[in-house]
Design an enzyme around this catalytic site. Sequence first.
Site: not given
Ligand code: DAT
Ligand code: MG
Length: 150
Positions: A127, A116, A10
């Site tokens: 993806e 990611h 990122k």
């Molecule tokens: P990951 O990246 O571990 O797969 P995810 O798919 O649940 O996690 O979320 C995608 C991205 O979104 C994550 O890397 C950061 C952001 N994100 C997730 N939950 C968040 C939150 N509660 N507050 C802020 N950003 C968040």
């Molecule tokens: Mg995710």
Amino acid sequence: MIERTFVLLKPDAVQRGLMGEIVGRLEGKGLKPVAMKFMRIPKELAERHYAEHKGKSFFSGLIEYITSGPVLCMVWEGENAVASVRTMMGKTNPQDAAPGTIRGDLCQQTGRNAVHGSDSVESARREIGNFFNDYEIQEWKRSVDPWLFE
Ligand code: DAT
Ligand code: MG
């Protein structure tokens, strides 16, 4: 099972000069890079990539962050590559991520968690298709492969 997974470094990872460190960890594990592209993600692609989070409170901030500067998009191949990379990344919130993981070692907050990685083989396929054409993915033999795979 040999799988492919989509990994995205990122904008914070790029800005902080962590690309080499993170790519080095993946290489060291024995995963094989089969695609890499340094690019700025268009808003429409970012929204498609993170479609599962549409409607959540953090969605607009997430899209703004991921499109704010260049990223390194990659495909890595190896034994259980999807779960293996998720384990190496650590939990989404770096404060919960174990030491030894990328997020546990290198990051502070969920909104700046550097990396990611696909969460399933099906997500990986989707993806990879969003980010790469077939001709951008390399099938190649690595001379050390017999020392990693029996
Ligand atoms: P990951 O990246 O571990 O797969 P995810 O798919 O649940 O996690 O979320 C995608 C991205 O979104 C994550 O890397 C950061 C952001 N994100 C997730 N939950 C968040 C939150 N509660 N507050 C802020 N950003 C968040
Ligand atoms: Mg995710």
